[in-house]
Motif scaffolding. Structure first.
Motif, PDB file in Angstrom:
ATOM      1  N   THR A 142      -2.694   4.838   2.108  1.00 13.41           N
ATOM      2  CA  THR A 142      -2.221   6.084   1.508  1.00 13.41           C
ATOM      3  C   THR A 142      -0.898   6.494   2.131  1.00 13.41           C
ATOM      4  O   THR A 142      -0.769   6.513   3.359  1.00 13.41           O
ATOM      5  N   ILE A 143       0.069   6.811   1.296  1.00 18.96           N
ATOM      6  CA  ILE A 143       1.365   7.301   1.753  1.00 18.96           C
ATOM      7  C   ILE A 143       1.642   8.635   1.064  1.00 18.96           C
ATOM      8  O   ILE A 143       0.966   9.001   0.105  1.00 18.96           O
ATOM      9  N   MET A 144       2.617   9.354   1.562  1.00 15.77           N
ATOM     10  CA  MET A 144       3.056  10.595   0.923  1.00 15.77           C
ATOM     11  C   MET A 144       4.400  10.343   0.251  1.00 15.77           C
ATOM     12  O   MET A 144       5.344   9.885   0.893  1.00 15.77           O
ATOM     13  N   VAL A 145       4.473  10.627  -1.032  1.00 10.71           N
ATOM     14  CA  VAL A 145       5.711  10.461  -1.774  1.00 10.71           C
ATOM     15  C   VAL A 145       5.756  11.540  -2.848  1.00 10.71           C
ATOM     16  O   VAL A 145       4.726  11.874  -3.434  1.00 10.71           O
ATOM     17  N   PHE A 146       6.965  12.114  -3.064  1.00 12.36           N
ATOM     18  CA  PHE A 146       7.119  13.242  -3.986  1.00 12.36           C
ATOM     19  C   PHE A 146       6.146  14.371  -3.629  1.00 12.36           C
ATOM     20  O   PHE A 146       5.605  15.050  -4.491  1.00 12.36           O
ATOM     21  N   ALA A 147       5.923  14.537  -2.322  1.00 10.88           N
ATOM     22  CA  ALA A 147       5.069  15.603  -1.787  1.00 10.88           C
ATOM     23  C   ALA A 147       3.630  15.511  -2.287  1.00 10.88           C
ATOM     24  O   ALA A 147       2.935  16.527  -2.402  1.00 10.88           O
ATOM     25  N   ARG A 148       3.171  14.324  -2.582  1.00  9.74           N
ATOM     26  CA  ARG A 148       1.781  14.137  -3.011  1.00  9.74           C
ATOM     27  C   ARG A 148       1.281  12.799  -2.494  1.00  9.74           C
ATOM     28  O   ARG A 148       2.067  11.863  -2.301  1.00  9.74           O
ATOM     29  N   PRO A 149      -0.014  12.667  -2.232  1.00 10.56           N
ATOM     30  CA  PRO A 149      -0.547  11.401  -1.720  1.00 10.56           C
ATOM     31  C   PRO A 149      -0.562  10.326  -2.792  1.00 10.56           C
ATOM     32  O   PRO A 149      -0.818  10.606  -3.973  1.00 10.56           O
ATOM     33  N   LEU A 150      -0.305   9.121  -2.374  1.00 12.12           N
ATOM     34  CA  LEU A 150      -0.309   7.968  -3.279  1.00 12.12           C
ATOM     35  C   LEU A 150      -1.047   6.829  -2.593  1.00 12.12           C
ATOM     36  O   LEU A 150      -0.687   6.423  -1.481  1.00 12.12           O
ATOM     37  N   GLY A 173       0.076  -2.427  -6.950  1.00  8.56           N
ATOM     38  CA  GLY A 173      -0.231  -1.273  -7.788  1.00  8.56           C
ATOM     39  C   GLY A 173      -0.383  -0.016  -6.962  1.00  8.56           C
ATOM     40  O   GLY A 173      -0.236  -0.022  -5.740  1.00  8.56           O
ATOM     41  N   GLY A 174      -0.692   1.075  -7.650  1.00 10.36           N
ATOM     42  CA  GLY A 174      -0.853   2.351  -6.968  1.00 10.36           C
ATOM     43  C   GLY A 174      -1.480   3.380  -7.877  1.00 10.36           C
ATOM     44  O   GLY A 174      -1.471   3.250  -9.107  1.00 10.36           O
ATOM     45  N   ALA A 175      -2.047   4.416  -7.259  1.00  8.89           N
ATOM     46  CA  ALA A 175      -2.651   5.519  -8.010  1.00  8.89           C
ATOM     47  C   ALA A 175      -2.459   6.792  -7.205  1.00  8.89           C
ATOM     48  O   ALA A 175      -2.647   6.800  -5.986  1.00  8.89           O
ATOM     49  N   PHE A 176      -2.087   7.881  -7.878  1.00  4.23           N
ATOM     50  CA  PHE A 176      -1.914   9.154  -7.195  1.00  4.23           C
ATOM     51  C   PHE A 176      -3.271   9.646  -6.683  1.00  4.23           C
ATOM     52  O   PHE A 176      -4.266   9.633  -7.405  1.00  4.23           O
ATOM     53  N   GLY A 177      -3.279  10.072  -5.427  1.00  2.00           N
ATOM     54  CA  GLY A 177      -4.504  10.529  -4.788  1.00  2.00           C
ATOM     55  C   GLY A 177      -4.644   9.846  -3.439  1.00  2.00           C
ATOM     56  O   GLY A 177      -3.961   8.855  -3.142  1.00  2.00           O
ATOM     57  N   GLU A 178      -5.532  10.360  -2.629  1.00  2.00           N
ATOM     58  CA  GLU A 178      -5.693   9.855  -1.269  1.00  2.00           C
ATOM     59  C   GLU A 178      -6.877   8.907  -1.183  1.00  2.00           C
ATOM     60  O   GLU A 178      -8.006   9.244  -1.557  1.00  2.00           O
ATOM     61  N   ASP A 179      -6.600   7.669  -0.693  1.00  2.00           N
ATOM     62  CA  ASP A 179      -7.634   6.675  -0.405  1.00  2.00           C
ATOM     63  C   ASP A 179      -8.589   6.486  -1.586  1.00  2.00           C
ATOM     64  O   ASP A 179      -9.805   6.632  -1.461  1.00  2.00           O
ATOM     65  N   ILE A 180      -8.023   6.149  -2.747  1.00  2.00           N
ATOM     66  CA  ILE A 180      -8.834   5.963  -3.951  1.00  2.00           C
ATOM     67  C   ILE A 180      -9.364   4.526  -3.989  1.00  2.00           C
ATOM     68  O   ILE A 180      -8.581   3.573  -4.018  1.00  2.00           O
ATOM     69  N   PRO A 181     -10.681   4.345  -3.986  1.00  2.00           N
ATOM     70  CA  PRO A 181     -11.240   2.986  -4.085  1.00  2.00           C
ATOM     71  C   PRO A 181     -10.813   2.320  -5.380  1.00  2.00           C
ATOM     72  O   PRO A 181     -10.625   2.978  -6.413  1.00  2.00           O
TER      73      PRO A 181
END
Length: 326
Positions: A142-150, A173-181
């Motif tokens: 999980t990283i922070m980008v555009f002031a939201r977790p990704l 790939g990626g999905a907005f949110g923190e630690d999404i399985p």
């Protein structure tokens, strides 16, 4: 005598009446004629301070050759355990050449798209890169980008840079949110990758692969079908000892599409994930051009200049696995 008195009396009466009329006229003239001057304050326009709106800087599609530090540097990875076990399982190298006779190894590279501006600077750049697969699972961080977790999804890989094999992460790939399985990633762009499996005796043409995989959906679907990341995990688990991993990705964005891209990259999670290693964000979270890593990689592949700083994060939109003989 009496007549004279009457006459005199009439004259006096006439004089009195005339005087009364004269005084009455004078009063009318004073009351309804000229109006006494009254000093009235004149409203004077006062200068108002107007704030001038300065337009925000426009996007400069030409990357600068002066390294510009990213405001939000990519963090050091702290991998989250994946749903599938990921013991070390380094891929074995075997002899394989592309259609141009170039050996495909852990340091393989081929420029698949390039464009210059009038100053001779590279402003559009894509390449196919070779990697050594280090295990057979998809990891997440999980990283922070555009002031939201990704949540970014990546493969553990190594790549040969000069005479050294360097550990790296290949973002898929990626999905907005923190630690999404991976199993609960919403359907759509964030959960797909373009994927092709080849055998060792099939010819590999990096330029043709780039062109085919970037066609419209109907055009690329048969050669490079969109594959769920969850299905990619299944493919990874079944790969044999000998396998070559090739990833194709745009590294420097085409300036003709940078405005559209600037909007997409803030709203489409997989684009944020795949391009974050190669871009610079300003204080307003706007994409402003290629970062030093992208320029360094382009110079390395195009001009054979050394990579000055190790690249920890790569990304791939199109993956090709070439399976060996065992």
């Amino acid at each position: 005598m009496f007549r004279f008195s009457i006459t005199l009396l009439l004259r006096k009466l006439t004089a009195v009446i005339g005087l009364i009329i004269l005084m009455a006229c004078y009063g009318c003239k004073s009351g309804s004629g000229e109006v006494p001057f009254t000093s009235t304050a004149t409203e004077t326009a006062t200068a108002t301070s107007t704030v001038t709106v300065t337009p925000l800087p426009t996007v400069t599609p030409r990357p600068s050759r002066t390294p510009t530090p990213s405001r939000t540097p990519f963090p050091t990875s702290n991998p989250t355990p994946t749903e599938t076990s990921a013991p070390p399982y380094p891929a074995e190298l075997y002899l394989k050449r592309d259609v141009n006779g170039k050996v495909i190894d852990w340091g393989y590279n081929h420029i698949t798209d390039i464009g210059w501006n009038s100053k001779g600077e590279v402003v559009r750049f894509s390449a196919t890169l070779g990697f050594q697969l280090m295990d057979r699972a998809i990891h997440r961080d999980t990283i922070m980008v555009f002031a939201r977790p990704l949540t970014v999804y990546y493969l553990n890989v190594r790549r040969q840079v000069g005479n050294k094999l360097e550990n790296a992460h290949l973002i898929v790939g990626g999905a907005f949110g923190e630690d999404i399985p991976l199993g609960v990633v919403p359907a759509g762009g964030p959960s797909y990758i373009k994927l092709k499996l080849m055998t060792h005796d099939e010819p590999f043409d990096p330029f043709l692969a780039h062109i085919t995989s970037n066609l419209t959906y109907d055009g690329h679907n048969e050669e490079y079908p969109d594959t769920l990341l969850s299905d990619l995990e299944v493919v990874l688990a079944d790969l044999p000892d000998q396998v070559l991993l090739l990833a194709d990705q745009a590294i420097i964005v085409n300036p003709d599409s940078v405005q559209r891209f600037e909007y997409d990259i803030q709203t489409v999670s997989y684009l944020v994930a795949r391009f974050y290693p190669w871009m610079v964000l300003d204080d307003y979270n706007r994409f402003t051009g290629a970062n030093p890593a992208a320029l360094n990689l382009a110079d390395n592949l195009y001009l054979n200049k050394p990579i000055t700083n190790p690249i920890e994060w790569y990304s791939g939109e199109t993956l090709t696995f070439i399976i060996g003989t065992k």
